[in-house]
Structures are given as C-alpha cells and as structure tokens.
Design an enzyme around this catalytic site. Sequence first.
Site, PDB file in Angstrom:
ATOM      1  N   ASP A 165      10.196  -1.439  10.495  1.00 13.78           N
ATOM      2  CA  ASP A 165      10.417  -1.068   9.100  1.00 13.78           C
ATOM      3  C   ASP A 165       9.830  -2.195   8.255  1.00 13.78           C
ATOM      4  OD1 ASP A 165      11.358  -0.667   6.531  1.00 13.78           O
ATOM      5  OD2 ASP A 165      13.389  -0.129   7.165  1.00 13.78           O
ATOM      6  N   VAL A 166       8.819  -1.880   7.451  1.00 14.61           N
ATOM      7  CA  VAL A 166       8.113  -2.948   6.723  1.00 14.61           C
ATOM      8  C   VAL A 166       8.974  -3.624   5.650  1.00 14.61           C
ATOM      9  CG1 VAL A 166       5.818  -1.986   7.140  1.00 14.61           C
ATOM     10  CG2 VAL A 166       7.065  -1.345   5.036  1.00 14.61           C
ATOM     11  N   TYR A 188       6.258   4.831  -7.814  1.00 10.66           N
ATOM     12  CA  TYR A 188       5.060   4.699  -6.971  1.00 10.66           C
ATOM     13  C   TYR A 188       3.915   4.008  -7.743  1.00 10.66           C
ATOM     14  CZ  TYR A 188       1.439   6.491  -3.709  1.00 10.66           C
ATOM     15  OH  TYR A 188       0.410   6.623  -2.810  1.00 10.66           O
ATOM     16  N   LYS A 221       2.226   0.523  -6.682  1.00  8.55           N
ATOM     17  CA  LYS A 221       0.806   0.470  -6.329  1.00  8.55           C
ATOM     18  C   LYS A 221       0.018  -0.452  -7.268  1.00  8.55           C
ATOM     19  CE  LYS A 221       0.581   3.116  -2.679  1.00  8.55           C
ATOM     20  NZ  LYS A 221       0.502   2.468  -1.346  1.00  8.55           N
TER      21      LYS A 221
HETATM   22  P1  NAP Z   1       1.982   9.664   5.421  1.00 12.73           P
HETATM   23  O1  NAP Z   1       1.164  10.707   6.125  1.00 12.73           O
HETATM   24  O2  NAP Z   1       3.303  10.038   4.862  1.00 12.73           O
HETATM   25  O3  NAP Z   1       2.127   8.410   6.406  1.00 12.73           O
HETATM   26  C1  NAP Z   1       2.860   7.281   6.022  1.00 12.73           C
HETATM   27  C2  NAP Z   1       3.367   6.590   7.272  1.00 12.73           C
HETATM   28  O4  NAP Z   1       4.111   5.429   6.860  1.00 12.73           O
HETATM   29  C3  NAP Z   1       4.328   7.470   8.086  1.00 12.73           C
HETATM   30  O5  NAP Z   1       4.003   7.412   9.449  1.00 12.73           O
HETATM   31  C4  NAP Z   1       5.678   6.851   7.778  1.00 12.73           C
HETATM   32  O6  NAP Z   1       6.621   6.951   8.836  1.00 12.73           O
HETATM   33  C5  NAP Z   1       5.312   5.392   7.617  1.00 12.73           C
HETATM   34  N1  NAP Z   1       6.365   4.655   6.910  1.00 12.73           N
HETATM   35  C6  NAP Z   1       7.088   5.053   5.839  1.00 12.73           C
HETATM   36  N2  NAP Z   1       7.976   4.110   5.499  1.00 12.73           N
HETATM   37  C7  NAP Z   1       7.833   3.097   6.376  1.00 12.73           C
HETATM   38  C8  NAP Z   1       8.470   1.833   6.551  1.00 12.73           C
HETATM   39  N3  NAP Z   1       9.470   1.428   5.748  1.00 12.73           N
HETATM   40  N4  NAP Z   1       8.069   1.039   7.564  1.00 12.73           N
HETATM   41  C9  NAP Z   1       7.080   1.434   8.401  1.00 12.73           C
HETATM   42  N5  NAP Z   1       6.440   2.613   8.289  1.00 12.73           N
HETATM   43  C10 NAP Z   1       6.808   3.441   7.286  1.00 12.73           C
HETATM   44  O7  NAP Z   1       1.185   9.043   4.175  1.00 12.73           O
HETATM   45  P2  NAP Z   1      -0.388   8.834   3.940  1.00 12.73           P
HETATM   46  O8  NAP Z   1      -0.825   9.875   2.979  1.00 12.73           O
HETATM   47  O9  NAP Z   1      -1.098   8.629   5.210  1.00 12.73           O
HETATM   48  O10 NAP Z   1      -0.332   7.453   3.122  1.00 12.73           O
HETATM   49  C11 NAP Z   1      -0.667   6.201   3.684  1.00 12.73           C
HETATM   50  C12 NAP Z   1      -0.825   5.188   2.571  1.00 12.73           C
HETATM   51  O11 NAP Z   1      -1.856   5.632   1.675  1.00 12.73           O
HETATM   52  C13 NAP Z   1       0.434   5.024   1.710  1.00 12.73           C
HETATM   53  O12 NAP Z   1       0.580   3.690   1.321  1.00 12.73           O
HETATM   54  C14 NAP Z   1       0.134   5.894   0.509  1.00 12.73           C
HETATM   55  O13 NAP Z   1       0.867   5.507  -0.615  1.00 12.73           O
HETATM   56  C15 NAP Z   1      -1.358   5.650   0.355  1.00 12.73           C
HETATM   57  N6  NAP Z   1      -2.046   6.673  -0.406  1.00 12.73           N
HETATM   58  C16 NAP Z   1      -2.099   7.952   0.022  1.00 12.73           C
HETATM   59  C17 NAP Z   1      -2.779   8.887  -0.753  1.00 12.73           C
HETATM   60  C18 NAP Z   1      -2.894  10.325  -0.334  1.00 12.73           C
HETATM   61  O14 NAP Z   1      -3.469  11.122  -1.109  1.00 12.73           O
HETATM   62  N7  NAP Z   1      -2.436  10.720   0.828  1.00 12.73           N
HETATM   63  C19 NAP Z   1      -3.390   8.513  -1.946  1.00 12.73           C
HETATM   64  C20 NAP Z   1      -3.305   7.196  -2.340  1.00 12.73           C
HETATM   65  C21 NAP Z   1      -2.637   6.271  -1.566  1.00 12.73           C
HETATM   66  P3  NAP Z   1       7.595   8.241   8.898  1.00 12.73           P
HETATM   67  O15 NAP Z   1       6.703   9.397   9.231  1.00 12.73           O
HETATM   68  O16 NAP Z   1       8.555   7.907   9.974  1.00 12.73           O
HETATM   69  O17 NAP Z   1       8.219   8.350   7.548  1.00 12.73           O
END
Ligand code: NAP
Length: 246
Positions: free
Chosen positions: A62-63, A154, A158
Amino acid sequence: MTLVQGRAAVVTGAARGIGRAIAAKLVEHGARVVLADLDADAAAATAAELGGDGTAVAVGCDVTDPDGVDALVRRCVDEFGALDVLVNNAGITRDATMRKMPLDAFREVIDVHLTGTWLGTKAASAVMREQGHGAIVNISSISGKVGNLGQTNYSAAKAGIVGLTKAAAKEVAHAGVRINAVQPGIIRTAMTEAMREDVWEAKLAEVPMGRAGEPEEVADVVLFLASDLSSYLTGTVTEVTGGRYM
Ligand code: NAP
C-alpha cells in the site's frame, strides 16, 4: 529493445491498467521489475505473465504505508542488486462535486496519489543518491493542469505531484537522480471504463486526435523518461493527451 537493459525497476499500481503496461514495457526493454500493488494476488498473476523466469516479481504494497514503501524499495535492491527506476503510478478516484464530497474522499485521494508519490520518491531517491544514478517517473494527470469538475481531490493531488516532482528533482539532480512527471489525458483502463457513456463521449470530443489513448502509449513515454534517451531531462512534465488541453 534494450533501452533499459539490466536495469532494476519498481512500478506501483502495476497489477493492471497503465502500471501493468509500464511494467510490461520495461520488461520488454530488458529491465527486471518489481510490480507493487494493493492487490498482491493480482500483482503476482501479472508478474507471472510478464516474466515467469524471475524478471518480474510481485510485492503486495500500500503506497500510503511508509514501512511498506521502504520494504518495497529494499526488496528491489535485495532481489536485483540495485534500484535504477521507480514509477509512482498507483492511483484511485473518488469523484464527487465538492458540495457532495466527504472529507474522507478528499483525504484518501491525496494520501494515495500525493503522499504515496512522496513516500516512493523519498525512499527511492535515498538509494539512488548512494548509487549515483536513477530515474523516477511520477504519474500525474492532465487533471492536475486544468482541474476537472468533480475531482477537486484528484486534481489537487495530481497538481501536487507536479510541484513535488520539480522540488525533489532540484534536490537530487546533483547526485545523478532524475525525476520527471507524466500527465496522461483520457486513457482506456478500468479507471475510465467506470465512466458514464455520455461523460466518456464528451471527453473524447475534446481530444484533437479524436480518440482515447492506450496504456501502452503512456508506457512508451515512461520508458523514454526511465531510459538514457532522456539523460538531460529532469523536473519536466510531459502531456500524453492526444492534444487535449494543450
Ligand atoms: P487502474 O486501472 O485503476 O489501476 C490502478 C492500480 O493502482 C490498481 O491496480 C490499484 O489496485 C492500484 N492501487 C490503488 N491504490 C493503491 C495503493 N494505495 N497502493 C498500491 N496500489 C494501489 O488505474 P489506471 O487508469 O491504470 O491509472 C494509473 C495511474 O494513471 C493513476 O495514477 C491514475 O491517476 C493515472 N491516470 C490515469 C488516467 C486514465 O485515463 N486512465 C489519466 C490520467 C492519469 P486495486 O486494483 O487493488 O485497487
């Protein structure tokens, strides 16, 4: 395909989505990777798919937990003998308008994104300073540049990651450690698939390139920032948005 050959990397939130794509890209380019995720089983399954031969290992982490993040960094050093790359990617959303958002939802999002990134950057840069080299990539969001409705938590987190990236980059540049940030736009993952169809369509309409990004397209930019191709870049913020909010 050897941009990070032999390097040791940690990627947080690596079980799925963008984190998984980043871990896969680093492995493809020769790195050994520790995949950290809240969901240890999912991380283990992803690690097995990416590198059953020990090039990819999984850690439940957990980060937001300082001891857990320290243990994660130590695990990479113990397992692979170094820590060359850290990608702070783990993230959550708890969207609601400010009027409806409980304080807990604000704190939770700040804690995972901003505190989590700070803990990772602090722990990794301590190791990297001693090594005399290292690259840290922090995943921000275009939401941190423009502010998204329903995302005061968020967007604040960010934007905070950008300030943290620049301040930390100044502190460790002299020791050979580079720290950069990436701001993805709308990327196709579980996080965005949870969006209402009309909200998704409205966001896509704002993208000059006319489509959502794929996790691999974010991973390509992270690979660049993790590799020596970006050897004279630190404290930068790269938008990966198809031109949205340029
Ligand atoms: P995602 O599919 O929801 O994946 C996020 C991962 O982070 C999941 O495996 C989740 O684990 C894990 N996580 C959540 N809380 C955590 C914690 N406290 N400690 C360790 N791991 C944790 O999201 P994503 O879309 O790939 O996003 C990845 C990053 O890109 C994030 O920082 C997000 O804000 C950023 N981002 C995404 C987008 C987009 O359009 N998708 C756009 C801009 C920025 P669980 O599955 O167990 O919850």
